[in-house]
Design a protein around this motif. Structure first.
Motif, PDB file in Angstrom:
ATOM      1  N   ALA B 252       0.837  -1.196   0.000  1.00 11.61           N
ATOM      2  CA  ALA B 252       0.000   0.000   0.000  1.00 11.61           C
ATOM      3  C   ALA B 252       0.871   1.245   0.000  1.00 11.61           C
ATOM      4  N   GLN B 257      -1.718   2.454  -2.427  1.00 12.40           N
ATOM      5  CA  GLN B 257      -3.066   1.943  -2.224  1.00 12.40           C
ATOM      6  C   GLN B 257      -3.656   2.564  -0.959  1.00 12.40           C
ATOM      7  N   TYR B 261      -2.077   5.999  -0.175  1.00 12.75           N
ATOM      8  CA  TYR B 261      -1.851   6.479  -1.539  1.00 12.75           C
ATOM      9  C   TYR B 261      -1.560   7.978  -1.600  1.00 12.75           C
ATOM     10  N   GLY B 312      -7.304  -3.325  -3.318  1.00 13.07           N
ATOM     11  CA  GLY B 312      -7.003  -2.887  -4.673  1.00 13.07           C
ATOM     12  C   GLY B 312      -8.230  -2.334  -5.367  1.00 13.07           C
ATOM     13  N   THR B 315      -9.354   0.938  -3.924  1.00 11.55           N
ATOM     14  CA  THR B 315      -8.471   2.014  -4.364  1.00 11.55           C
ATOM     15  C   THR B 315      -8.764   2.393  -5.801  1.00 11.55           C
ATOM     16  N   ALA B 316      -8.970   1.380  -6.624  1.00  9.27           N
ATOM     17  CA  ALA B 316      -9.209   1.648  -8.034  1.00  9.27           C
ATOM     18  C   ALA B 316     -10.402   2.569  -8.226  1.00  9.27           C
ATOM     19  N   SER B 339      -5.445   4.468  -9.388  1.00 12.50           N
ATOM     20  CA  SER B 339      -6.585   3.633  -9.738  1.00 12.50           C
ATOM     21  C   SER B 339      -6.133   2.378 -10.478  1.00 12.50           C
ATOM     22  N   GLY B 342      -4.580   0.004  -8.362  1.00 11.60           N
ATOM     23  CA  GLY B 342      -5.630  -0.729  -7.671  1.00 11.60           C
ATOM     24  C   GLY B 342      -6.076  -1.926  -8.480  1.00 11.60           C
ATOM     25  N   ALA B 346      -5.742  -5.634  -7.148  1.00 11.91           N
ATOM     26  CA  ALA B 346      -6.929  -6.490  -7.111  1.00 11.91           C
ATOM     27  C   ALA B 346      -6.670  -7.776  -7.874  1.00 11.91           C
TER      28      ALA B 346
END
Lengths: 100, 705, 480, 505
Positions: B252, B257, B261, B312, B315-316, B339, B342, B346
């Motif tokens: 992270a 993340q 982030y 992920g 965050t995306a 993003s 992320g 993920a």
């Protein structure tokens, strides 16, 4: 025969009087005398004990004490005279420039 | 061991050059850079990076010849302390060579681009001496990154991990005295600091993960650790979960993340090539590499994997929404990077390691392209501003106090219509946008599609989050294209903007080609799963899924829809000068949130940074100085001591003092002192009294004992 | 009773030499013109040197003289050597100084010789009578010496010292009387025998305590110390130096001799008394020294504190396993103290101006720039008194603490180390002034004074690094 | 008397020769004095290399012994006994190196009373080297206390405005600790049949512990007495109050030596004496020491961050850094202890470098307030790079020396059986973040951002050749230990193993 304890008691009292005299008198000469009294109290004890133990050494000690006391007095009086010359009195409470 | 034979049969012995080529480059430039011309400096640095790329190619070639076999190339002994026995050993396998190729390839292009970019940048910012320094840092970055990807142990990986952090710090703070992001003073250097410290928070997680790894698996070397992992998983599964989650914290931090982030958008204070290289294409993907590398461990704990994937995906989506509300061209890309990272997290969280790596590669291409193009745009604007301002104000663009408002060449609201003045940049930008938005057949489509496909099979929630994020992605990219390249110029600078020189545009074109064709690496049709096949010799158990029309259709549909919506909002009626963003009205408070990054920075400042600063100040001023230093030491110890001695002394001197002293000795002493006072005693007699007191005490003890 | 033989006299030969030189000089002094009285100093030194020569030959010898009245053993040899060296150093310090303060008289040295003789007799006494005589022999000349400059402060010092000294003598005499009453003898060895043979131990204890008071006065143990700062301040500094060393050695060696030889049976009780005495002496001496501004007074309190440290070693004197080391440690530290003592008083003399100026600690500011050697020497002495390496004072303190711990008195040792820490305040204050503050001090440059300071400084360091021989001497000096 | 010519004796006492020579040089001839001091220090450094060349890395025992029955009277056995093993050889080399560097750093910084300064400095070197070499407790104590004296003068004469206060405080704090140690030393010696010789003590103590002659309580008290002395020196929280004063007021060379070597004497004391002499107490105390170390790490780091004075920030950082060392030591496993020893060296190098650099700029600016600085990078690029290396070394950036030490320490402490809880190491790891916070703050406020007052008011010159030469050895070692620490670990390993194998863990 009087018990040695009486002599010793007397000497103790004399010694105490002498010691308190040193504490309480302001005149240097009287302080001297008090000290002499202490020494003589010791002498009394010496002589008394010497008799109990039947030896000479006590009396000899007493003689030494007397002799030395005389020497002390000689020095002491010389000092007192010096003090008197510079301060015009012999009050020991005035001898207090050194302190702290 | 088979090692030596394998080494003979390939270029493995060249592995140390990965590190030493950039080292030589940075040393030459570091020591002699100021005596060399810009061209030479740039050439040396690019050559160093290029050599690395060449080595990476040769290594990949050797690996291919050896059917993906893992080869360790020992270089030197390192830490040998107790059970910790680690060496500097390069690990050449399909995963690491993939990363090497991406990093050094993109890195070399960016080096070349930077020769042109920095040439102008240092002149716009009035410090030409900094040109060579930039390339020293850039080479240092390549060096660290190579250590990161080629390390044979977690610890060596960590060396690179922190090394790139250092480069990130140095490069974000490259224009340390300026404030390129916003007005508050020190903002560039603050951004640099923020990047390093935030990553360090993650690093603590990584460190603890390493401690756990060492004590549970017995080694930090990859093979040894992975070998021990399954049996440990039987005995103490909690330990493995802890390892993976602490590692996630590290990821992270480095790969930006949630919740760490926040540094990445600020990192845009660095020169644009830096943003492209470090903060988009390579460094930030280290976290994905780490998880992919640790695949054998992650595969053991599905719950932890799910958490990774969730982080992920969240965050995306979250970052994508913020990107929508940004005005700075680079910030949009920054949030886009978060993003996209992320997406990758993920993917690797869902066990789709290949998909994650695939997206990592394509993203490196198109995001580098986008950033470099953005840099080209910014320089174009700067040029325009420069030529314009040159006539208006002869001197001192930098002197803020003379300007009521500082011109921000990165603000999209100052742009518009650039497709005419900067055609090459425009076209490559479009390619990048389409790749990022996931339009067939651009590379982004293939990699993103693979991620969506994998998640749709395992974790529906993740899938939907990512799909939503994909929609926003296409939208904010569309918005950017319309705002920057279409409509009318919204400032004089935009009007006078000029296209960049070939040294910059050629790398752009190369990257554009890669963005377009990168998907070929792993086309989801049988016989084409090249990357999957390639990585399967390193990451065991990766499957290659067949193409799924439903998922692909859905994502393409949404992407196109988003582009269309963006056209409606920004393309149909181009933004005017000083006009408020058209989204503001329909979205209201939500757009305010997006604009302000959902106030996360403010939240952190209020919850973490502020309290820590207050705590530190409290500890320093109140606890350490006022309490320990002044009170305990000066007052209690020294003061108490002085007081004690003074008292003692006073009693020696002062008659009343000595009486008081005696008073406390009980009735006898009281009587004694009372009589002495009556007799107006002097000092000699006090002394005699003391003597007598001693006698009394001693005799009293002897008699009464 | 037998006639005294050569053996009897042999035991006290150094003493006799001193007495003889003193008497001869008393006569000779009459023929030495005023203004050349320095010759007396050399002659006295010659006498002391001769005595020292004999004393050195007596290392390892042992004997009893005059039916047990005097003793010769390693202990007395150690004390004699230390005292005689003190005498030489005292003369060296006084030589220029008393000229400077206008007190140059032939009697000065003669009185010093007599006093020194008394001190030596203290160490050799085998009988309480001798203790008393020796005490007076050492004291009476000191009373005179204190006042010899005939300045107001000196006179005051003299009278104070005298009155309180006589007062204390009273206690000794009376204590001796009680001891005599309890045992029927004043001979130290005989007292032990009698004590084991049904003497009145209570009376003996009281007598012993009173003798302790008298001796404690001489070596300045709290609460019998109160004369010390005043007299040290008032007396001419050279006398102070002599007094601080000689009287302390004499008082302590007499204490060791009397208590270890005669009052061994009282150890159980007396140990507690010594414990308290040592603790109080260390505490009061060190604490009060901290706030002193006058160097002479500060050194006086330091001297008091040192009496406490040395007493600390003596606390377990009743424990036969430890007694030897304990006394050796005490003797060793006495030597350490004496050396640093003469050195530091020497520096004080060097900086002292007429009319008693130059005695404040602040007057030492900037000494290191003006007279670096003097400042360095003073630092060495302060460090040694403080008990810090690489000086002999550190080794001495180490032995003292060891003896206290070995004797089973960790509490006392803790007080000791804490008070050592406290003493840093005042010892370092001088160093701070010399090195870290600016000033313009002036120092006298007298050859013998410089020689003394240099010699003691070197000895302080050398003995700190090579303590072996001194400690051998001290160890063999123990009373067994 | 052959002990006089043995390498360790020469290493320890060679500076005295310099003192002797300087004593006869006219105080006005400052350059002659400086050169003499420098040559002496360099010669001592060479001698220490010579001694190192004779050192057998594979031997876990004490080596190169210089032994002489110093005081032997009846039941007294005190040895002049110098010897070295893997635990101390690096620290000896560090001492000789930093001494030479410090003398070089004082070249232009000290203009007043150069003669005395150099004399005190060389004396200090004697004391410090002796501390690391002495194998007789009595001798150790002498060296230990002796180091205070020259340092006291160095702070007190050449220090800042509050120098006298600080010097006294430094002196008294250290002294306060060591007096209790003195008593413990004596007690130990008396109990162990009158020996102060460490190897002999180690041979006799197990029997004394087993027979109950020294009870567990007594062992604990002895441990505490030693520990107190060393903990003040280290300094461990909460005994650190003297440190900021001493550091801030001391002249640059003094700060370098103070941080670089004197503080190590404390940690070395734990290593050499506390752990082997009192094994059971050590194990009992380990969690508590770890707790204090952890508090120290976090506290020191937090307090550093809030400082307005550059030197004070670095001073407090020592509290944090040495917390790591203590944590490693009391991990009582090979990783932790080796890391701790290496970290002692590392801290000497990196904090030494920081103090040197701060001193170099202070010579020009005469201010240490952060508020006066800013943007120095442009004005002093070489200086900036040096500072960058020092800052990141101190922060524990991998590839530089600090990381190797910190990592092994934390790794060791995390799995330590003696500490028996990963929480201490876990929380201590947070110190890594906090270190970045305050050190980057330092770097930022000095070198980044807009130009500060010092740039506008002074015409700053970049480092000159002498200053660069001063820094080079430190930088070389910073990289060397960071990249290739194996030789250093190899030196430690046998001795550490021997040390730990004696513990009843």
């Amino acid at each position: 025969m009087v018990s040695v304890n009486y002599y010793v008691a007397l000497s103790a009292i004399l010694f105490s009087i002498g010691a308190l005299g040193v504490l309480s008198r302001r005149n240097t000469l009287i302080v001297f005398m008090s000290i002499e009294l202490m020494l003589n109290a010791a002498n009394l004890a010496f002589v008394a004990y010497a008799r109990t133990y039947d030896t000479f050494s006590g009396q000899i000690f007493a003689f030494f004490v007397i002799a030395i006391a005389a020497a002390e007095v000689a020095i002491g009086l010389a000092l007192v005279v010096e003090i008197y010359k510079s301060r015009n009195n012999v009050n020991i409470d005035d001898v207090n420039s050194l302190h702290g | 061991m088979h090692l030596s034979e394998t080494m003979n049969s390939g270029f493995y012995y060249l592995a140390p050059l990965l590190v030493f080529a950039p080292l030589v480059g940075l040393l030459i430039n570091g020591f002699f850079g100021k005596y060399l011309s810009e061209k030479v400096v740039g050439a040396i640095a690019s050559l160093a990076s290029g050599t690395t790329f060449l080595v990476a190619v040769l290594l990949a070639h050797s690996t291919a010849l050896n059917h993906g076999q893992v080869v360790q190339v020992p270089f030197a002994a390192w830490i040998h302390a107790g059970g910790l026995q680690l060496d500097w050993t390069f690990r050449v396998d399909t995963l690491s060579t993939t990363m090497m190729l991406v990093v050094s390839g993109v890195g070399t292009l960016i080096h070349i681009y930077a020769i042109g970019y920095m040439h102008e940048d240092v002149r716009f910012k009035h410090d030409e001496a900094r040109f060579s320094r930039f390339f020293v840092f850039l080479n240092l970055f390549i060096l660290s990154m190579m250590i990161l990807v080629s390390g044979d142990s977690y610890l060596m990986l960590f060396v690179g991990w922190e090394g790139v952090g250092l480069c990130s710090f140095l490069l974000i703070g490259f224009w340390y005295e300026l404030d390129l992001l916003s007005l508050p003073s020190w903002s560039n250097s603050n951004a640099a600091k923020k990047a390093f410290i935030t990553s360090r928070i993650g690093d603590v997680g990584f460190l603890i993960a390493m401690f756990l790894t060492f004590w549970h698996f017995g080694s930090l070397q990859f093979d040894a650790a992975f070998q021990a992992a399954p049996s440990v998983a039987q005995v103490s599964p909690g330990a493995i979960t802890a390892i993976t989650l602490f590692m996630l914290l590290g990821v992270a931090g480095k790969s930006a993340q949630i919740p760490l982030y926040v540094w990445l958008p600020d990192a845009m204070a660095g020169p644009t090539p830096v943003s492209a290289l470090i903060h988009a294409a390579t460094m930030v993907t280290a976290g994905i590499y780490l998880i992919a590398r640790s695949a054998p461990v992650y595969s053991l704990v599905p719950q932890a994997q799910y958490i990774v994937a969730l982080v992920g995906a969240a965050t995306a989506l979250f970052a994508a929404t913020i990107a929508v509300g940004q005005y700075d061209i680079k910030k949009v890309l920054a949030y886009s990077t978060i993003s996209q990272l992320g997406f990758m997290v993920a993917a690797v969280g869902s066990g789709a390691f290949v998909a994650g790596m695939f997206h990592l590669i394509t993203h490196a291409f198109f995001k580098a392209l986008l950033f470099l193009s953005a840099g080209s745009v910014i320089l174009g604007i700067e040029r325009g501003h420069h030529t314009h301002a040159h006539h208006a104000e002869p001197k001192g663009k930098k002197k803020k106090e003379e300007h009521a408002e500082v011109f921000d060449p990165g603000d999209m609201r100052n742009m518009g219509g650039l497709r005419k003045t900067m055609p090459t940049t425009f076209w490559v930008y479009v390619v990048g946008t389409l790749a990022l938005a996931g339009i067939v057949p651009f590379s982004g489509f293939w990699s993103k599609d693979e991620i969506l496909l994998e998640t749709s099979l395992h974790y529906p929630l993740i899938y939907w989050l990512l799909t939503a994020a994909a929609f926003f992605t296409a939208f904010y990219m569309g918005r950017q294209i319309w705002l920057v390249f279409f409509g009318e110029p919204r400032s004089d600078a935009a009007k006078h903007s000029q296209e960049s020189p070939p040294v910059m545009t050629i790398p752009l074109i190369v990257l554009a080609a890669l963005s377009l064709l990168g998907g070929a690496l792993n086309l989801p049709f049988s016989g084409f799963h090249n990357l999957t096949h390639w990585l399967s010799s390193t990451i065991s158990g990766v499957e290659s899924l067949p193409f799924n029309w439903g998922v692909a259709g859905m994502s393409t549909l949404l992407a196109v829809l988003a582009l269309v919506v963006s056209w409606f909002l920004y393309g149909r009626n181009p933004l005017k000068e000083k006009q408020i963003d058209p989204l503001k009205k329909p979205l209201g408070w939500a757009f305010t949130g997006m604009e302000n990054k959902w106030f996360v920075d403010e939240l952190y400042r209020a919850v973490v940074i502020g309290p820590y600063e207050r705590l530190a100040a409290f500890l320093a001023d109140a606890v350490d100085w006022k309490f320990w230093h002044d009170f305990v030491h000066d007052t209690l110890i020294v003061g108490g001591f002085n007081g004690l001695t003074k008292t003692l002394l006073d009693r020696n001197v002062d008659q009343r003092g000595i009486d008081a002293f005696f008073n406390s000795w009980g009735a006898f002493a009281e009587w004694l002192s009372a009589n002495l006072r009556k007799a107006q005693n002097g000092f000699i007699r006090t002394y005699a009294l003391a003597t007598l007191l001693g006698v009394v005490l001693i005799l009293g003890y002897l008699i009464l004992k | 009773m037998t006639q005294p033989t050569y053996t009897d006299f042999y035991t006290i030969i150094p003493f006799l030499i001193l007495i003889a030189s003193a008497c001869l000089l008393l006569v000779a002094e009459l023929f030495i013109p005023k203004g050349r009285k320095g010759v007396v100093a050399f002659l006295s030194a010659l006498g002391i040197a001769a005595a020292l020569g004999f004393a050195l030959t007596q290392i390892g010898a042992s004997g009893v003289g005059f039916s047990g009245m005097t003793k010769l053993d390693g202990f007395s040899a150690y004390a004699n050597i230390l005292l005689l060296i003190s005498g030489l150093l005292s003369i060296a310090l006084a030589y220029g100084y008393i000229k400077r303060i206008g007190a140059e008289r032939g009697e000065y040295y003669i009185l010093l010789l007599f006093s020194l003789a008394g001190m030596m007799l203290m160490a050799q006494a085998g009988d309480l009578i001798v203790v008393f005589i020796a005490l007076e022999l050492l004291s009476i000349p000191l009373y005179v010496l204190s006042a010899i400059s005939r300045k107001a402060k000196a006179e005051e010092a003299g009278i104070k010292y005298f009155l309180l000294g006589a007062f204390a003598s009273g206690f000794i005499v009376y204590g001796t009387a009680l001891v005599f009453g309890a045992t029927g003898t004043t001979n130290l060895s005989a007292i032990v025998a009698k004590a084991a043979d049904g003497a009145n131990l209570g009376l003996l204890a009281i007598g012993a305590a009173l003798i302790l008071v008298g001796l404690g006065y001489k070596f300045a143990a709290v609460p019998f110390h109160m004369w010390t700062p005043d007299v040290y301040e008032g007396a001419p500094t050279s006398v102070t130096a002599f007094m601080a060393a000689g009287a302390k050695i004499a008082g302590l060696v007499a204490l060791f001799r009397v208590f270890v030889t005669a009052f061994q049976p009282l150890a159980a009780d007396m140990t507690n008394v010594f414990w308290a005495l040592s603790a109080v002496t260390m505490i009061v001496g060190n604490l009060i020294a901290v706030t002193q501004t006058n160097v002479k007074r500060m050194l006086a309190y330091s001297a008091i504190a040192h009496a406490g440290y040395i007493l600390m070693a003596f606390v377990p004197y009743g424990n036969p396993q430890v007694a030897a080391t304990a006394i050796a440690a005490g003797l060793f530290h006495l030597a350490a103290y004496v050396i640093a003592n003469f050195g530091s008083w020497g520096v004080v003399i060097a900086l002292e101006k007429a009319e008693g100026k130059g005695l404040e600690i602040a007057d030492y500011a900037g000494l290191s720039k003006k007279h670096p050697a003097l400042a360095l020497a003073m630092t060495v002495f302060m460090i040694s008194l403080f008990g810090f390496p690489p000086t002999v004072g550190m080794v001495g303190k180490f032995y003292l603490f060891r003896s206290a711990l070995e004797g089973g008195f960790p509490g006392l040792a803790v007080i000791g180390v804490i008070m050592s820490l406290v003493s840093a305040f005042y010892y370092l204050r001088i160093v701070v002034n010399m090195y870290m503050k600016d000033g313009d001090p002036e120092a006298e440059r007298e050859p013998w004074l410089n020689f003394t300071i240099g010699l003691t400084a070197i000895a302080t360091v050398v003995l700190g690094l090579i303590p072996q021989y001194l400690f051998l001497l001290a160890y063999n000096a123990t009373l067994r | 008397m052959e002990f006089l010519l043995q390498p360790l004796t020469l290493v320890t006492f060679f500076p005295l020769l310099g003192v002797f020579v300087i004593a006869f040089i006219n105080a006005e001839k400052k350059d002659a004095i400086r050169w003499t001091a420098l040559i002496t220090a360099l010669a001592t450094l060479l001698i220490s290399f010579w001694a190192f060349a004779q050192f057998d890395k594979t031997n876990p025992n004490l080596q190169l012994e210089a032994k002489y029955a110093w005081i032997r009277v009846a039941d007294w056995n005190i040895y002049y006994y110098l010897a070295v093993d893997g635990l101390s050889i690096l620290l000896v080399l560090l001492t000789t190196l930093l001494s030479a560097i410090s003398i070089l750093s004082a070249w232009s910084a000290v203009q007043e009373r150069v003669k005395e300064f150099m004399i005190f400095f060389l004396l200090l070197e004697v004391g410090m080297t002796g501390v690391f070499l002495a194998q007789d407790l009595f001798l150790f104590y002498i060296f230990w206390e002796f180091t205070l004296v020259p340092m006291y003068f160095i702070i007190g004469i050449w220090g800042g405005p509050r120098r006298i206060y600080s010097a006294l405080k430094f002196f008294l704090y250290t002294m306060a600790g060591s007096i209790l140690m003195l008593l413990a030393i004596i007690y130990l010696g008396v109990q162990a049949q009158n020996t102060f010789n460490v190897p002999e003590l180690l041979a006799r103590l197990p029997q004394l512990y087993a027979s109950g002659q020294i009870s567990p309580t007594a062992q604990m008290l002895l441990f505490v007495a030693f520990a107190l002395s060393f903990a003040i020196k280290v300094p461990m929280w909460p005994l650190h109050s003297w440190l900021p004063d001493a550091h801030v007021e001391a002249p640059t060379a003094g700060s370098v030596i103070l941080a670089g070597v004197l503080l190590k004497m404390g940690t070395y004391g734990f290593l050499r004496f506390n752990i082997p002499l009192f094994p059971n107490a050590t194990i009992q105390a380990a969690p508590w020491m770890a707790l204090l170390a952890t508090i120290g790490i976090l506290y020191g780091a937090a307090v550093s961050y809030a400082q307005a004075d550059i030197k004070k920030l670095v001073a407090y950082s020592s509290v944090s850094h040495l917390g790591f060392v203590m944590l490693g030591l009391f991990a009582l496993n090979a990783e932790g202890v080796s890391g701790a020893i290496l970290q002692m060296v590392n801290h000497g190098l990196s904090t030494g470098a920081l103090f040197l650099l701060i001193g170099m700029v202070y010579e020009q600016t005469h201010t240490r307030q952060f508020s006066d600085y800013g943007g120095l990078w442009k004005a002093m690029p070489i200086f900036a790079v040096m500072m960058l290396i020092a800052v990141f070394s101190s922060m524990g950036l991998p590839g530089l020396n600090g990381f190797v030490g910190e990592f092994t320490i934390l790794l060791g402490a995390f799995g330590s059986k003696a500490i028996a809880s990963p929480w201490y190491a876990g929380f201590s790891t947070l110190g890594v973040i906090l270190a970045a916070v305050y050190l980057l703050y330092l770097f930022q406020k000095m070198f980044l951002g807009p130009d500060g007052k010092v740039i506008t008011e002074h015409k700053l010159k970049d480092l000159n050749w002498r200053e660069i030469v001063t820094m080079i050895p430190l930088v070389v070692f910073i990289f060397w230990i960071g990249l290739y620490p194996k030789p250093f670990f190899d030196i430690l390993a046998p001795a550490v193993e021997k040390l730990l194998s004696a513990l009843p863990l």
